[in-house]
Design a protein around this motif. Structure first.
Motif, PDB file in Angstrom:
ATOM      1  N   VAL A 107       0.866  -1.172   0.000  1.00  0.00           N
ATOM      2  CA  VAL A 107       0.000   0.000   0.000  1.00  0.00           C
ATOM      3  C   VAL A 107       0.903   1.223   0.000  1.00  0.00           C
ATOM      4  N   GLY A 108       0.621   2.176  -0.894  1.00  0.00           N
ATOM      5  CA  GLY A 108       1.443   3.369  -1.016  1.00  0.00           C
ATOM      6  C   GLY A 108       0.743   4.589  -0.463  1.00  0.00           C
ATOM      7  N   THR A 109       1.551   5.498   0.121  1.00  0.00           N
ATOM      8  CA  THR A 109       1.002   6.728   0.664  1.00  0.00           C
ATOM      9  C   THR A 109       2.006   7.860   0.543  1.00  0.00           C
ATOM     10  N   GLU A 110       1.489   9.067   0.469  1.00  0.00           N
ATOM     11  CA  GLU A 110       2.321  10.246   0.651  1.00  0.00           C
ATOM     12  C   GLU A 110       2.235  10.642   2.120  1.00  0.00           C
ATOM     13  N   THR A 111       2.776  11.806   2.491  1.00  0.00           N
ATOM     14  CA  THR A 111       2.965  12.059   3.917  1.00  0.00           C
ATOM     15  C   THR A 111       2.255  13.295   4.448  1.00  0.00           C
ATOM     16  N   GLY A 112       1.414  13.902   3.617  1.00  0.00           N
ATOM     17  CA  GLY A 112       0.478  14.875   4.138  1.00  0.00           C
ATOM     18  C   GLY A 112       1.040  16.257   4.420  1.00  0.00           C
ATOM     19  N   ILE A 151       3.895  -1.188   3.747  1.00  0.00           N
ATOM     20  CA  ILE A 151       3.377   0.165   3.580  1.00  0.00           C
ATOM     21  C   ILE A 151       4.558   1.024   3.150  1.00  0.00           C
ATOM     22  N   ALA A 152       4.399   1.749   2.044  1.00  0.00           N
ATOM     23  CA  ALA A 152       5.514   2.503   1.480  1.00  0.00           C
ATOM     24  C   ALA A 152       5.189   3.985   1.432  1.00  0.00           C
ATOM     25  N   ILE A 153       6.100   4.804   1.934  1.00  0.00           N
ATOM     26  CA  ILE A 153       5.905   6.248   1.871  1.00  0.00           C
ATOM     27  C   ILE A 153       6.617   6.813   0.646  1.00  0.00           C
ATOM     28  N   GLU A 154       5.995   7.813   0.069  1.00  0.00           N
ATOM     29  CA  GLU A 154       6.522   8.463  -1.122  1.00  0.00           C
ATOM     30  C   GLU A 154       6.922   9.896  -0.769  1.00  0.00           C
ATOM     31  N   PRO A 155       8.212  10.171  -0.640  1.00  0.00           N
ATOM     32  CA  PRO A 155       8.627  11.547  -0.355  1.00  0.00           C
ATOM     33  C   PRO A 155       8.245  12.491  -1.495  1.00  0.00           C
ATOM     34  N   VAL A 156       7.711  13.640  -1.115  1.00  0.00           N
ATOM     35  CA  VAL A 156       7.278  14.652  -2.091  1.00  0.00           C
ATOM     36  C   VAL A 156       7.716  16.018  -1.563  1.00  0.00           C
ATOM     37  N   VAL A 157       8.320  16.815  -2.407  1.00  0.00           N
ATOM     38  CA  VAL A 157       8.941  18.060  -1.969  1.00  0.00           C
ATOM     39  C   VAL A 157       7.955  19.022  -1.305  1.00  0.00           C
ATOM     40  N   LYS A 158       6.670  18.905  -1.603  1.00  0.00           N
ATOM     41  CA  LYS A 158       5.670  19.803  -1.018  1.00  0.00           C
ATOM     42  C   LYS A 158       5.026  19.249   0.253  1.00  0.00           C
ATOM     43  N   HIS A 159       5.401  18.050   0.650  1.00  0.00           N
ATOM     44  CA  HIS A 159       4.749  17.409   1.792  1.00  0.00           C
ATOM     45  C   HIS A 159       5.677  17.374   3.018  1.00  0.00           C
ATOM     46  N   ILE A 160       5.222  16.748   4.077  1.00  0.00           N
ATOM     47  CA  ILE A 160       5.997  16.733   5.317  1.00  0.00           C
ATOM     48  C   ILE A 160       7.322  16.006   5.122  1.00  0.00           C
ATOM     49  N   VAL A 161       7.291  14.861   4.477  1.00  0.00           N
ATOM     50  CA  VAL A 161       8.536  14.152   4.152  1.00  0.00           C
ATOM     51  C   VAL A 161       8.960  14.623   2.766  1.00  0.00           C
ATOM     52  N   TYR A 162       9.795  15.646   2.744  1.00  0.00           N
ATOM     53  CA  TYR A 162      10.074  16.385   1.512  1.00  0.00           C
ATOM     54  C   TYR A 162      11.407  16.041   0.868  1.00  0.00           C
ATOM     55  N   ASP A 163      12.252  15.277   1.552  1.00  0.00           N
ATOM     56  CA  ASP A 163      13.515  14.886   0.935  1.00  0.00           C
ATOM     57  C   ASP A 163      13.970  13.546   1.501  1.00  0.00           C
ATOM     58  N   ALA A 164      15.098  13.062   1.011  1.00  0.00           N
ATOM     59  CA  ALA A 164      15.580  11.733   1.391  1.00  0.00           C
ATOM     60  C   ALA A 164      15.978  11.682   2.859  1.00  0.00           C
ATOM     61  N   ARG A 165      16.559  12.747   3.374  1.00  0.00           N
ATOM     62  CA  ARG A 165      16.969  12.739   4.791  1.00  0.00           C
ATOM     63  C   ARG A 165      15.753  12.630   5.702  1.00  0.00           C
ATOM     64  N   ARG A 166      14.728  13.340   5.361  1.00  0.00           N
ATOM     65  CA  ARG A 166      13.489  13.306   6.148  1.00  0.00           C
ATOM     66  C   ARG A 166      12.872  11.899   6.093  1.00  0.00           C
ATOM     67  N   ALA A 167      12.902  11.286   4.923  1.00  0.00           N
ATOM     68  CA  ALA A 167      12.377   9.924   4.784  1.00  0.00           C
ATOM     69  C   ALA A 167      13.201   8.936   5.608  1.00  0.00           C
ATOM     70  N   ARG A 168      14.507   9.120   5.617  1.00  0.00           N
ATOM     71  CA  ARG A 168      15.373   8.239   6.410  1.00  0.00           C
ATOM     72  C   ARG A 168      15.026   8.331   7.890  1.00  0.00           C
ATOM     73  N   THR A 169      14.706   9.543   8.336  1.00  0.00           N
ATOM     74  CA  THR A 169      14.309   9.736   9.732  1.00  0.00           C
ATOM     75  C   THR A 169      13.055   8.940  10.061  1.00  0.00           C
ATOM     76  N   VAL A 170      12.065   8.970   9.168  1.00  0.00           N
ATOM     77  CA  VAL A 170      10.826   8.224   9.397  1.00  0.00           C
ATOM     78  C   VAL A 170      11.108   6.724   9.469  1.00  0.00           C
ATOM     79  N   LEU A 171      11.878   6.216   8.519  1.00  0.00           N
ATOM     80  CA  LEU A 171      12.207   4.791   8.513  1.00  0.00           C
ATOM     81  C   LEU A 171      12.896   4.385   9.806  1.00  0.00           C
ATOM     82  N   ASP A 172      13.845   5.180  10.251  1.00  0.00           N
ATOM     83  CA  ASP A 172      14.626   4.826  11.425  1.00  0.00           C
ATOM     84  C   ASP A 172      13.820   4.949  12.713  1.00  0.00           C
ATOM     85  N   GLU A 173      12.978   5.971  12.804  1.00  0.00           N
ATOM     86  CA  GLU A 173      12.202   6.167  14.031  1.00  0.00           C
ATOM     87  C   GLU A 173      11.118   5.116  14.192  1.00  0.00           C
ATOM     88  N   ILE A 174      10.487   4.718  13.109  1.00  0.00           N
ATOM     89  CA  ILE A 174       9.434   3.703  13.209  1.00  0.00           C
ATOM     90  C   ILE A 174      10.033   2.309  13.271  1.00  0.00           C
TER      91      ILE A 174
END
Length: 282
Positions: A107-112, A151-174
């Motif tokens: 299931v794919g999602t963006e990050t709002g 469940i896969a998150i899709e980083p998008v520059v206009k959303h909360i997870v806007y770059d690769a570093r931010r996405a890495r943080t989500v992966l590591d924290e969860i």
């Protein structure tokens, strides 16, 4: 070999029984399915996502030789209203259960965004917004674990997870093996970084590569009004060179699903051939 597919709501506007053979005839072997967009004539509320519906679609896709690569559910998990957020989470749970029955592994999602309108605002880039998203996303990830679905998150520059570093943080924290990345390179671009896109892509591959479960391919057009980039089909805009991403997939992600976005029924094959030619050159 990459398994190229199509975002189903970019195909001909026909009932699913009629459109799937056309998608397969064009050379696509998988599809990105968003129930609210792909099957507009049918309800997609949580109560409508029954085992019977899932198995009907599963058999139909199998009959046409098409895998469901991802079930999209792109809702705002940072919605500020508690009741709305609860309803959104319930839709994620239903989609995860449905995916498990569909034979769809992801299931794919963006990050709002931290507003009801799901629009970019400066607060999207705040630590508070990221913490809100992670807190609201955690029970969705736990549900995915229970059903054996990614469940896969899709980083998008206009959303909360806007770059690769931010996405890495989500992966590591969860820290869940069921949480991965849906990599859309163009979604990481804006007018500020588009001319340095190879650096953006290299950083994403370095930080997220081991967790990338699927790829989206599209292109961009530069829009003067508002300084925005507009999405278009692969090879139809300014991207030109996809070989960094294609080489990564060829070397490290055998048979990965990769769906094309923002195509039209008229140019989908042209976009596919554009990518295949560059893939062969890698």
């Amino acid at each position: 070999m990459i398994q190229f597919g199509l975002r189903l709501h970019d195909a001909e506007k026909l009932p699913v029984e009629q459109v799937l053979p056309l998608v397969r005839q064009k050379g696509f072997t998988c599809a990105h399915v968003a129930l609210s967009k792909s099957f507009k004539e049918l309800p997609c509320t949580p109560s409508a996502l029954t085992p019977g519906y899932a198995l009907y679609l599963r058999h139909l896709f199998e009959k046409n030789g098409i895998d469901i690569a991802v079930l999209g559910n792109y809702l705002n998990l940072a919605h500020p209203d508690a009741d709305a957020l609860h309803a959104i989470q319930e839709k994620y749970y239903a989609h995860i259960r449905f995916a498990s029955l569909l034979g769809c592994g992801m299931v794919g999602t963006e990050t709002g965004a931290p507003n009801a309108e799901y629009k970019f605002c400066p607060e999207c880039r705040s630590d508070e917004a990221l913490a809100t998203f992670i807190r609201n996303f955690k029970p969705v990830v736990r549900c995915a674990e229970q059903y054996g679905v990614t469940i896969a998150i899709e980083p998008v520059v206009k959303h909360i997870v806007y770059d690769a570093r931010r996405a890495r943080t989500v992966l590591d924290e969860i820290g869940s093996p069921n949480l991965q990345i849906l990599f859309d390179p163009v979604n990481l671009l804006n007018m500020e970084n588009v001319d340095h896109r190879e650096e953006v892509f290299a950083e994403a591959i370095e930080l997220l590569g081991k967790d990338i479960a699927m790829i989206h391919f599209k292109d961009f057009l530069r829009k003067d009004a508002g300084g925005q980039l507009a999405a278009t089909g692969a090879g139809q805009g300014g991207m030109e060179d996809y070989r960094t991403i294609l080489r990564f997939a060829k070397q490290e992600k055998p048979y990965i699903f990769a769906t094309l976005e923002n195509t039209t029924p008229e140019n989908a094959v042209e976009c596919l051939n554009y990518l295949k030619k560059q893939y062969d050159e890698c």
